[in-house]
Design a protein around this motif. Structure first.
Motif, PDB file in Angstrom:
ATOM      1  N   GLN A  61       0.814  -1.217   0.000  1.00  0.00           N
ATOM      2  CA  GLN A  61       0.000   0.000   0.000  1.00  0.00           C
ATOM      3  C   GLN A  61       0.850   1.270   0.000  1.00  0.00           C
ATOM      4  OE1 GLN A  61      -3.172  -0.148   2.923  1.00  0.00           O
ATOM      5  NE2 GLN A  61      -3.470  -2.337   2.572  1.00  0.00           N
ATOM      6  N   VAL A  62       2.108   1.140   0.410  1.00  0.00           N
ATOM      7  CA  VAL A  62       3.058   2.253   0.307  1.00  0.00           C
ATOM      8  C   VAL A  62       4.382   1.701  -0.220  1.00  0.00           C
ATOM      9  CG1 VAL A  62       1.997   3.509   2.241  1.00  0.00           C
ATOM     10  CG2 VAL A  62       3.994   2.045   2.656  1.00  0.00           C
ATOM     11  N   GLU A  63       5.216   2.598  -0.732  1.00  0.00           N
ATOM     12  CA  GLU A  63       6.540   2.187  -1.191  1.00  0.00           C
ATOM     13  C   GLU A  63       7.552   3.256  -0.806  1.00  0.00           C
ATOM     14  OE1 GLU A  63       6.510   1.784  -5.402  1.00  0.00           O
ATOM     15  OE2 GLU A  63       5.673   3.770  -5.768  1.00  0.00           O
ATOM     16  N   ARG A  64       8.809   2.830  -0.630  1.00  0.00           N
ATOM     17  CA  ARG A  64       9.867   3.777  -0.279  1.00  0.00           C
ATOM     18  C   ARG A  64      10.606   4.226  -1.533  1.00  0.00           C
ATOM     19  NH1 ARG A  64      13.451   0.565   3.853  1.00  0.00           N
ATOM     20  NH2 ARG A  64      11.512  -0.551   4.289  1.00  0.00           N
ATOM     21  N   VAL A  65      11.038   5.467  -1.532  1.00  0.00           N
ATOM     22  CA  VAL A  65      11.769   6.045  -2.658  1.00  0.00           C
ATOM     23  C   VAL A  65      13.070   6.645  -2.115  1.00  0.00           C
ATOM     24  CG1 VAL A  65      11.731   7.749  -4.510  1.00  0.00           C
ATOM     25  CG2 VAL A  65       9.615   6.593  -3.836  1.00  0.00           C
ATOM     26  N   VAL A  66      14.198   6.187  -2.657  1.00  0.00           N
ATOM     27  CA  VAL A  66      15.496   6.702  -2.213  1.00  0.00           C
ATOM     28  C   VAL A  66      15.995   7.715  -3.244  1.00  0.00           C
ATOM     29  CG1 VAL A  66      17.872   6.145  -1.594  1.00  0.00           C
ATOM     30  CG2 VAL A  66      16.031   4.536  -1.036  1.00  0.00           C
ATOM     31  N   GLU A  67      16.121   8.957  -2.823  1.00  0.00           N
ATOM     32  CA  GLU A  67      16.579  10.013  -3.730  1.00  0.00           C
ATOM     33  C   GLU A  67      18.095   9.913  -3.924  1.00  0.00           C
ATOM     34  OE1 GLU A  67      15.229  13.497  -1.709  1.00  0.00           O
ATOM     35  OE2 GLU A  67      13.239  13.427  -2.630  1.00  0.00           O
ATOM     36  N   LYS A  68      18.548  10.433  -5.041  1.00  0.00           N
ATOM     37  CA  LYS A  68      19.981  10.399  -5.368  1.00  0.00           C
ATOM     38  C   LYS A  68      20.795  11.108  -4.295  1.00  0.00           C
ATOM     39  CE  LYS A  68      23.170  11.286  -9.190  1.00  0.00           C
ATOM     40  NZ  LYS A  68      23.321  11.846 -10.546  1.00  0.00           N
ATOM     41  N   ASN A  69      21.911  10.433  -3.871  1.00  0.00           N
ATOM     42  CA  ASN A  69      22.836  10.967  -2.870  1.00  0.00           C
ATOM     43  C   ASN A  69      22.193  11.122  -1.489  1.00  0.00           C
ATOM     44  OD1 ASN A  69      24.888  11.182  -4.842  1.00  0.00           O
ATOM     45  ND2 ASN A  69      24.131  13.208  -5.441  1.00  0.00           N
ATOM     46  N   LYS A  70      21.053  10.447  -1.261  1.00  0.00           N
ATOM     47  CA  LYS A  70      20.396  10.482   0.043  1.00  0.00           C
ATOM     48  C   LYS A  70      20.445   9.094   0.666  1.00  0.00           C
ATOM     49  CE  LYS A  70      18.797  14.784  -0.203  1.00  0.00           C
ATOM     50  NZ  LYS A  70      19.109  15.852   0.753  1.00  0.00           N
ATOM     51  N   ILE A  71      20.504   9.037   1.962  1.00  0.00           N
ATOM     52  CA  ILE A  71      20.539   7.749   2.662  1.00  0.00           C
ATOM     53  C   ILE A  71      19.152   7.349   3.138  1.00  0.00           C
ATOM     54  CG2 ILE A  71      21.460   6.524   4.669  1.00  0.00           C
ATOM     55  CD1 ILE A  71      23.932   8.297   4.483  1.00  0.00           C
ATOM     56  N   LEU A  72      18.465   8.280   3.796  1.00  0.00           N
ATOM     57  CA  LEU A  72      17.140   7.965   4.327  1.00  0.00           C
ATOM     58  C   LEU A  72      16.094   8.002   3.224  1.00  0.00           C
ATOM     59  CD1 LEU A  72      17.210   9.994   7.673  1.00  0.00           C
ATOM     60  CD2 LEU A  72      17.555   7.536   7.358  1.00  0.00           C
ATOM     61  N   PRO A  73      15.233   6.999   3.160  1.00  0.00           N
ATOM     62  CA  PRO A  73      14.205   6.967   2.102  1.00  0.00           C
ATOM     63  C   PRO A  73      13.039   7.902   2.418  1.00  0.00           C
ATOM     64  CG  PRO A  73      13.898   5.101   3.541  1.00  0.00           C
ATOM     65  CD  PRO A  73      15.136   5.818   4.047  1.00  0.00           C
ATOM     66  N   LYS A  74      12.291   8.222   1.387  1.00  0.00           N
ATOM     67  CA  LYS A  74      11.004   8.887   1.549  1.00  0.00           C
ATOM     68  C   LYS A  74       9.918   7.897   1.137  1.00  0.00           C
ATOM     69  CE  LYS A  74      12.411  13.701   1.194  1.00  0.00           C
ATOM     70  NZ  LYS A  74      12.184  15.020   0.525  1.00  0.00           N
TER      71      LYS A  74
END
Length: 461
Positions: A61-74
């Motif tokens: 129902q949700v998914e995580r997205v890891v932005e470039k050069n970031k460690i913690l996901p959104k």
């Protein structure tokens, strides 16, 4: 509302958090959100938010997205998560109801006066047609997904339910919102019949109550559709098919409710007078459904109802008629007993009876000379087929062999049957076509999966 029965337990804080977070992500579905921002917006601790997100991720129902050069996901809501929110419609969907009856009367508020009831009925009727259209679209989409699975039995089930929903939508569209208005129309040279205000209120109240129950049943059906879609998306096809069989039962309940709504006339009620008095006082209780969800019938009357529909099918065949206008099933001179049992339950959903009772009635009709009766083909203790014959047909040894293989394999292609029997293609095809025309086998053809045959039995219904 006075007299309204509330759910017996409050929603736990964890469940409130699940819905709150899903709603927040749904409102901001075009953006990804960090755990901190979600925590600040919904008023839950970061630890609780993280645990809920992990739980929702497991259910797609949700998914995580890891932005470039970031460690913690959104995090963001998935398409399935958005569909869950859309289908939930209210907080009641997070509540465990004590019974189906309690769920069907949930959130029903009785209007106070006659004019309010008339206005509410008009709005409810329009809303109901829209809800039926939504459910029809949902089942159509499910059928599209099932067509990719190479499971003609599942396809057949979904096709039936889609056709049934189209039929029920047409039926509801043609219902009279106010039968008393029709009754009041004065014909030429005819004295106008007077309807008391109390009778008018009872009729319109009953219509409002039935329409509200039908609406709640459609919410249940919509939840089934969402769950079946989720199971298919996650390749849990066996569970999806099992749930689809339960959905068929829900559509039978829906059919029965709509049939009862259709039968409401002046001085002809579904509810007894005591129940109508309770409704007129604005009280709604699950006991009001005692004579609606399961209509009590004496055994003799029940048997007569079953006999009547079997004889109706026989009369259709004698006239050369096969297709039922509210069903995708064609009546044939041979019908597997279990397929006939399911067909009668679909046509007369208010009848509660067992397959053993049906078999006894078929045997009595055979004794009375109406039909030849039941033929049984048995491979072993676990593999057998009972066929109801409306017209006597001899079954050859070669046909019995085809049927025996079909009972075991459930679904097969022409090549499969040639391999099993060792016969020529022309011989196998001739026998398959004959058994299909007689109604013993069913045939399916698709662009993706080619030609298949299958048999309707207790194991795959």
């Amino acid at each position: 509302m006075p007299g309204k029965k509330k759910p017996t337990r409050d929603i736990p804080i964890s469940l409130q958090g699940i819905e709150t977070i899903l709603q927040f992500l749904n409102e901001n579905y075009k953006e990804e959100s960090s755990i901190r921002s979600i925590s600040e917006q919904v008023g839950l601790s970061m630890r609780v938010v993280k645990n809920i997100l992990l739980q929702l991720e497991r259910f797609n129902q949700v998914e995580r997205v890891v932005e470039k050069n970031k460690i913690l996901p959104k995090w963001k809501i998935t398409k399935f998560g958005r569909r869950v929110i859309k289908q939930a419609r209210d907080m009641g969907k997070s509540i465990k109801f004590p019974s189906i009856e309690d769920e069907l009367i949930y959130n029903i508020t009785i209007p106070e006066d006659l004019e309010s009831i008339k206005d509410a009925n008009k709005k409810k009727h329009e809303s109901l047609i829209n809800e039926l259209d939504i459910v029809q679209v949902e089942i159509s989409r499910l059928l599209g997904s099932v067509l990719n699975l190479d499971n003609p039995i599942f396809e057949d089930l979904m096709s039936f339910m889609l056709k049934r929903m189209k039929f029920l939508k047409t039926k509801v569209s043609n219902l009279s919102i106010d039968p008393t208005a029709v009754q009041k129309i004065k014909k030429v040279s005819e004295k106008q019949k007077k309807i008391s205000k109390q009778e008018e209120k009872y009729i319109l109240l009953e219509i409002y109550f039935l329409t509200s129950i039908i609406s709640n049943e459609l919410k249940r059906i919509s939840d089934f559709n969402t769950n079946i879609s989720y199971l298919i998306e996650n390749e849990m096809f066996s569970k999806a098919y099992t749930l689809a069989k339960d959905l068929r039962e829900e559509i039978r309940t829906l059919t029965s409710l709509i049939n009862q709504r259709e039968s409401i006339r002046v001085n002809s009620h579904i509810l007894p007078e005591d129940s109508l008095k309770i409704l007129s006082r604005g009280k709604v209780d699950s006991k009001l459904l005692d004579n609606i969800i399961q209509i009590p019938l004496h055994d003799d009357l029940k048997q007569e109802n079953i006999k009547d529909i079997v004889l109706k099918f026989l009369a259709m065949l004698k006239k050369g008629e096969k297709q039922l206008n509210d069903h995708n099933y064609e009546i044939s001179e041979n019908i597997p007993l279990f397929a006939l049992y399911q067909l009668i339950l679909d046509e007369k959903p208010h009848l509660i009876f067992s397959i053993e009772e049906l078999e006894q009635i078929i045997n009595s009709l055979a004794t009375e000379g109406y039909i030849p009766g039941i033929r049984m083909i048995q491979e072993d203790h676990d593999h057998f087929l009972k066929i109801v014959q409306f017209k006597a047909h001899d079954i050859s040894e070669d046909e019995r062999k085809i049927i025996s293989i079909a009972i075991k394999s459930q679904k097969f292609s022409l090549a499969d049957m040639i391999d099993e029997t060792g016969w020529t293609k022309s011989k196998v095809l001739r026998l398959l076509e004959k058994l299909t025309s007689q109604g013993i086998l069913k045939y399916s053809k698709s662009f993706l999966h080619g030609e298949n045959w299958y048999i309707i039995s207790e194991k795959n219904i």
